[in-house]
Design a protein around this motif. Structure first.
Motif, PDB file in Angstrom:
ATOM      1  N   GLU A  49      34.791  40.430  25.694  1.00 61.50           N
ATOM      2  CA  GLU A  49      35.679  41.071  26.665  1.00 61.50           C
ATOM      3  C   GLU A  49      35.458  40.500  28.059  1.00 61.50           C
ATOM      4  OE1 GLU A  49      36.848  45.485  28.352  1.00 61.50           O
ATOM      5  OE2 GLU A  49      34.806  45.073  27.680  1.00 61.50           O
ATOM      6  N   ARG A  52      37.446  37.585  28.421  1.00 59.72           N
ATOM      7  CA  ARG A  52      38.872  37.824  28.155  1.00 59.72           C
ATOM      8  C   ARG A  52      39.358  37.076  26.918  1.00 59.72           C
ATOM      9  NH1 ARG A  52      41.361  40.495  32.442  1.00 59.72           N
ATOM     10  NH2 ARG A  52      40.117  40.525  34.325  1.00 59.72           N
ATOM     11  N   ARG A  78      40.032  44.502  28.413  1.00 59.83           N
ATOM     12  CA  ARG A  78      40.283  43.082  28.691  1.00 59.83           C
ATOM     13  C   ARG A  78      40.200  42.207  27.443  1.00 59.83           C
ATOM     14  NH1 ARG A  78      36.227  42.359  33.565  1.00 59.83           N
ATOM     15  NH2 ARG A  78      34.991  43.151  31.884  1.00 59.83           N
TER      16      ARG A  78
END
Length: 177
Positions: A49, A52, A78
Motif C-alpha cells: 500500500e 501504491r 491506497r
C-alpha cells in the motif's frame, strides 16, 4: 512430486505449519520461524500500500469476494483493486479469468478457497502470470470475509487452532502417524 517442484521453483515459501516446525526439530535442522498467515498477509499488503501497488482477488463465493474487496478498500485505501472473481468456476471460464488477470497485471494475486488446485494453481499457470506475488490462504480469506474469527496468537504458536478441523474430518488425525 509436482508440489515439491513448485516449492523448489518458488522464490519464497512462508512456513505456517506446526508439523513442519516439529519435523525440523525432529530432524535436527535449523530452527524454523512460522508465520501466522493473516498477519503476514496484512504486513505484505501494508508494505504494498505504501508503494501504491495493485491486487487481484480470486476465490471463495461471490458475496465473500465482495465483502473482502470492500474491507480491503477501507483498510488499505491506497492499494488498488484491479479485479476480482469468485472461485468454484467451470473450466470453460478459466481462460477468461486468466485473460482478466493478464490485462489487469496486478502486483499481488490473492487466492482463496474454490480455486482449482489450491496453492498449486498459480504455478500451473506458468511463468507468464503477471502477478509478482501470489498468496493462497483459505484461512485469510475466511477472516477477511468475516466468516471466521481470527485465532489467538498463543493457540497458533501451540498449533491448537486447527483442532476443530480434525473434529470435522477425523481421518486427518491419521496424518500424525
Amino acid at each position: 512430486h509436482e508440489y515439491m517442484a513448485h516449492l523448489n521453483r518458488a522464490a519464497l515459501v512462508v512456513p505456517v505449519s506446526k508439523s513442519l516446525e516439529l519435523a525440523c526439530r525432529f530432524l535436527k535442522l535449523p530452527e524454523l520461524t512460522r508465520h501466522y498467515p493473516f498477519d503476514f498477509t496484512i504486513r505484505v499488503l501494508g508494505a504494498l500500500e505504501e508503494k501504491r501497488r495493485t491486487f487481484y482477488l480470486l476465490g471463495d463465493r461471490h458475496s465473500a469476494v465482495q465483502s473482502i474487496a470492500q474491507n480491503m478498500r477501507t483498510s488499505f485505501p491506497r492499494l488498488v483493486l484491479v479485479g476480482r472473481h469468485s472461485g468454484h468456476y467451470s473450466r470453460e471460464k478459466e481462460h477468461a479469468i486468466l485473460q482478466a488477470i493478464y490485462k489487469a497485471s496486478p502486483t499481488i494475486l490473492l487466492l482463496g478457497p474454490g480455486v482449482p488446485g489450491r496453492e498449486k494453481w498459480a504455478f500451473r499457470q506458468g511463468t507468464g502470470l503477471p502477478a509478482k506475488i501470489s498468496f493462497h490462504s483459505h484461512e485469510t480469506f475466511q477472516i477477511m470475509g468475516g466468516k471466521k474469527k481470527r485465532p489467538s496468537r498463543s493457540s497458533f504458536r501451540r498449533g491448537t487452532h486447527e483442532i476443530s478441523k480434525a473434529l470435522l474430518r477425523p481421518w486427518r488425525l491419521l496424518r500424525i502417524f
